[in-house]
Design a protein around this motif. Structure first.
Motif, PDB file in Angstrom:
ATOM      1  N   ALA A 278      37.668  38.136  48.453  1.00  0.00           N
ATOM      2  CA  ALA A 278      38.701  38.181  47.414  1.00  0.00           C
ATOM      3  C   ALA A 278      39.244  39.604  47.265  1.00  0.00           C
ATOM      4  CB  ALA A 278      38.130  37.701  46.084  1.00  0.00           C
ATOM      5  N   GLY A 279      40.560  39.718  47.319  1.00  0.00           N
ATOM      6  CA  GLY A 279      41.194  41.022  47.208  1.00  0.00           C
ATOM      7  C   GLY A 279      41.318  41.739  48.537  1.00  0.00           C
ATOM      8  N   ARG A 280      40.627  41.264  49.563  1.00  0.00           N
ATOM      9  CA  ARG A 280      40.695  41.875  50.890  1.00  0.00           C
ATOM     10  C   ARG A 280      41.488  41.026  51.874  1.00  0.00           C
ATOM     11  NH1 ARG A 280      34.228  43.409  51.570  1.00  0.00           N
ATOM     12  NH2 ARG A 280      33.994  44.469  49.546  1.00  0.00           N
ATOM     13  N   VAL A 281      41.300  39.715  51.779  1.00  0.00           N
ATOM     14  CA  VAL A 281      41.996  38.761  52.633  1.00  0.00           C
ATOM     15  C   VAL A 281      42.802  37.837  51.731  1.00  0.00           C
ATOM     16  CG1 VAL A 281      41.706  36.900  54.316  1.00  0.00           C
ATOM     17  CG2 VAL A 281      40.162  38.870  54.355  1.00  0.00           C
TER      18      VAL A 281
ATOM     19  N   LEU B 220      39.232  35.378  30.673  1.00  0.00           N
ATOM     20  CA  LEU B 220      38.772  36.762  30.729  1.00  0.00           C
ATOM     21  C   LEU B 220      38.971  37.446  32.074  1.00  0.00           C
ATOM     22  CD1 LEU B 220      35.395  36.297  28.785  1.00  0.00           C
ATOM     23  CD2 LEU B 220      37.613  37.023  27.884  1.00  0.00           C
ATOM     24  N   ALA B 221      39.489  36.742  33.075  1.00  0.00           N
ATOM     25  CA  ALA B 221      39.679  37.352  34.390  1.00  0.00           C
ATOM     26  C   ALA B 221      41.019  36.928  34.975  1.00  0.00           C
ATOM     27  CB  ALA B 221      38.538  36.951  35.334  1.00  0.00           C
ATOM     28  N   THR B 222      41.595  37.792  35.787  1.00  0.00           N
ATOM     29  CA  THR B 222      42.857  37.491  36.461  1.00  0.00           C
ATOM     30  C   THR B 222      42.797  38.017  37.888  1.00  0.00           C
ATOM     31  OG1 THR B 222      43.833  39.576  35.688  1.00  0.00           O
ATOM     32  CG2 THR B 222      44.227  37.604  34.339  1.00  0.00           C
ATOM     33  N   GLY B 223      43.770  37.583  38.700  1.00  0.00           N
ATOM     34  CA  GLY B 223      43.939  38.134  40.038  1.00  0.00           C
ATOM     35  C   GLY B 223      42.720  37.984  40.918  1.00  0.00           C
TER      36      GLY B 223
ATOM     37  N   GLY C 202      41.261  26.284  43.194  1.00  0.00           N
ATOM     38  CA  GLY C 202      41.201  26.208  41.739  1.00  0.00           C
ATOM     39  C   GLY C 202      41.664  27.489  41.079  1.00  0.00           C
ATOM     40  N   ALA C 203      41.286  28.626  41.660  1.00  0.00           N
ATOM     41  CA  ALA C 203      41.710  29.914  41.105  1.00  0.00           C
ATOM     42  C   ALA C 203      43.215  30.086  41.200  1.00  0.00           C
ATOM     43  CB  ALA C 203      40.999  31.052  41.834  1.00  0.00           C
TER      44      ALA C 203
ATOM     45  N   VAL D 103      49.329  28.624  35.945  1.00  0.00           N
ATOM     46  CA  VAL D 103      49.574  28.125  34.582  1.00  0.00           C
ATOM     47  C   VAL D 103      48.741  28.914  33.574  1.00  0.00           C
ATOM     48  CG1 VAL D 103      50.302  25.799  35.252  1.00  0.00           C
ATOM     49  CG2 VAL D 103      47.870  26.311  35.056  1.00  0.00           C
ATOM     50  N   PRO D 104      48.951  30.223  33.467  1.00  0.00           N
ATOM     51  CA  PRO D 104      48.122  31.034  32.566  1.00  0.00           C
ATOM     52  C   PRO D 104      48.308  30.693  31.097  1.00  0.00           C
ATOM     53  CG  PRO D 104      49.986  32.300  33.392  1.00  0.00           C
ATOM     54  CD  PRO D 104      49.968  31.023  34.164  1.00  0.00           C
ATOM     55  N   GLU D 105      49.423  30.032  30.754  1.00  0.00           N
ATOM     56  CA  GLU D 105      49.666  29.709  29.348  1.00  0.00           C
ATOM     57  C   GLU D 105      48.867  28.490  28.882  1.00  0.00           C
ATOM     58  OE1 GLU D 105      52.615  27.474  31.861  1.00  0.00           O
ATOM     59  OE2 GLU D 105      51.724  29.471  31.823  1.00  0.00           O
ATOM     60  N   HIS D 106      48.338  27.714  29.804  1.00  0.00           N
ATOM     61  CA  HIS D 106      47.541  26.529  29.451  1.00  0.00           C
ATOM     62  C   HIS D 106      46.270  26.503  30.295  1.00  0.00           C
ATOM     63  CE1 HIS D 106      50.613  24.763  26.886  1.00  0.00           C
ATOM     64  NE2 HIS D 106      51.498  24.979  27.833  1.00  0.00           N
TER      65      HIS D 106
END
Length: 399
Positions: A276-279, A129-132, A332-333, A339-342
């Protein structure tokens, strides 16, 4: 896509439930660690046999994550998650009622297996449910808030021992399992619609595994997290001997220091979530690795030449633990993003590698006995160095 799956969102209640799930391992372990002497006496077991109940738990955790992820990629998230929580509660009841150390070992294996199964599915729901930057932020939040469990676990276990026996710790874990099941029913929708599921079977799992292990950057992040986890459990396994046996710290003072170090890791993970998203995430990981390596080298020098002074051990342990808050969830993120497909299988391999590292390193760290910190310091240093190799060499970006 089913209607329920189409409406699945990353709600606050869902994130809170996943944080609850991540508390399974530390609560099921730390709540009963203070009772080891009583367990040995009640079950006519040796200290080594009681310690083996930790080993069987860790082995179960590793296998549960390895198998639970692919199964959830095939069957969906919600039903396998509820099954795992139910099995964990049943295993906890068996631990509470066990008449022998052998049955305790077997039940602890099942408890770890089902707990690992639940943890990896909870993580896979987040990845669904989340990306990036949002994925990085949420996983750091889960790690940060979930880091409270290692602080609360020993204190809660000690409190239970004051008013009841060690078996009550397992009854408490069983009750928490029931609460977890209710939370999942209320807050966790099916996040993997049928159209995104993979066919099951060993052949499909082997195919997915080959794809993952053929991804150089994913393997690099596996090395990052596995090595960092090894350094962390070198500390967990031997810090009591270093601080109490070698430096005379009281059990109460040791517990306070352990809690402070766990709090340091929690704060670092929450800071990483804010960044996250800043650095760049890789820069945050590298900062943690440099700090962990410095702590390992300083600890090794102190152990070899200065007799491991108390102030140095306290400082190195705090730096090492805080550094893990910058490394583990972020790596981990980034591994999951490769590997978004698995997502389930990817999370499973991450969990498997981490808990295998924990299970292997913990006994090795104590090989020198309780009056030397050299093996632990060597493992701390080597773990940090291998983690950096994973980031800078294997997981390096394409030119």
């Amino acid at each position: 896509m089913t209607t329920a799956a189409a409406r699945a969102t990353l709600s606050t209640a869902l994130v809170a439930t996943v944080i609850f799930l991540t508390a399974i391992a530390p609560l099921a372990t730390d709540m009963y660690v203070p009772a080891f002497p009583r367990v040995a006496g009640d079950l006519s077991a040796t200290a080594t046999q009681v310690q083996l109940t930790l080993t069987t738990f860790f082995v179960g955790m590793a296998l549960g994550q390895l198998i639970g992820g692919p199964v959830s990629d095939q069957r969906g998230r919600r039903r396998p998650l509820l099954l795992a929580i139910g099995l964990m509660s049943v295993a906890s009841v068996v631990c509470a009622l066990t008449p022998s150390i052998g049955l305790m070992m077997a039940a602890r294996f099942v408890q770890g297996f089902s707990g690992g199964w639940a943890m990896v599915i909870g993580r896979a729901v987040i990845v669904d449910l989340a990306t990036g930057a949002k994925l990085v932020r949420v996983l750091n939040l889960v790690a940060g808030v979930g880091g409270v469990a290692p602080i609360v676990g020993p204190l809660l276990g000690a409190a239970i021992l004051q008013v009841s026996g060690w078996r009550m710790s397992f009854w408490a874990v069983a009750a928490l399992g029931v609460v977890m099941a209710v939370a999942v029913l209320v807050a966790v929708p099916e996040s993997l619609p049928p159209g995104r599921r993979h066919d099951g079977g060993l052949r499909a799992f082997a195919y997915a595994g080959r794809q993952l292990l053929g991804n150089r950057r994913y393997v690099g992040y596996l090395l990052v997290t596995g090595s960092a986890m090894g350094a962390l459990f070198a500390y967990v396994a031997t810090s009591a001997f270093v601080l109490q046996s070698m430096n005379g710290l009281s059990p109460g003072a040791y517990s306070a220091d352990f809690a402070a170090n766990a709090a340091g890791m929690t704060v670092a993970a929450l800071v990483a979530a804010r960044l996250a998203g800043r650095v760049p995430t890789r820069a945050v990981i590298l900062t943690g690795q440099v700090a962990a390596l410095a702590a390992g080298v300083a600890m090794l020098a102190g152990a070899v030449w200065f007799g491991t002074p108390l102030w140095l051990a306290l400082l190195c342990f705090l730096v090492l633990m805080s550094a893990q808050g910058l490394i583990l969830a972020n790596a981990g993120a980034l591994a999951s993003a490769e590997v978004p497909e698995h997502p389930g299988t990817g999370s499973a391999l991450l969990g498997f590698v981490q808990w295998v590292a924990a299970g292997i390193i913990a006994p090795i760290a104590g090989l020198g006995g309780e009056y030397t910190a050299v093996p632990m310091a060597l493992l701390m240093t080597a773990g940090a160095a291998l983690s950096m190799i994973g980031l800078l060499v294997l997981a390096r970006p394409e030119a």
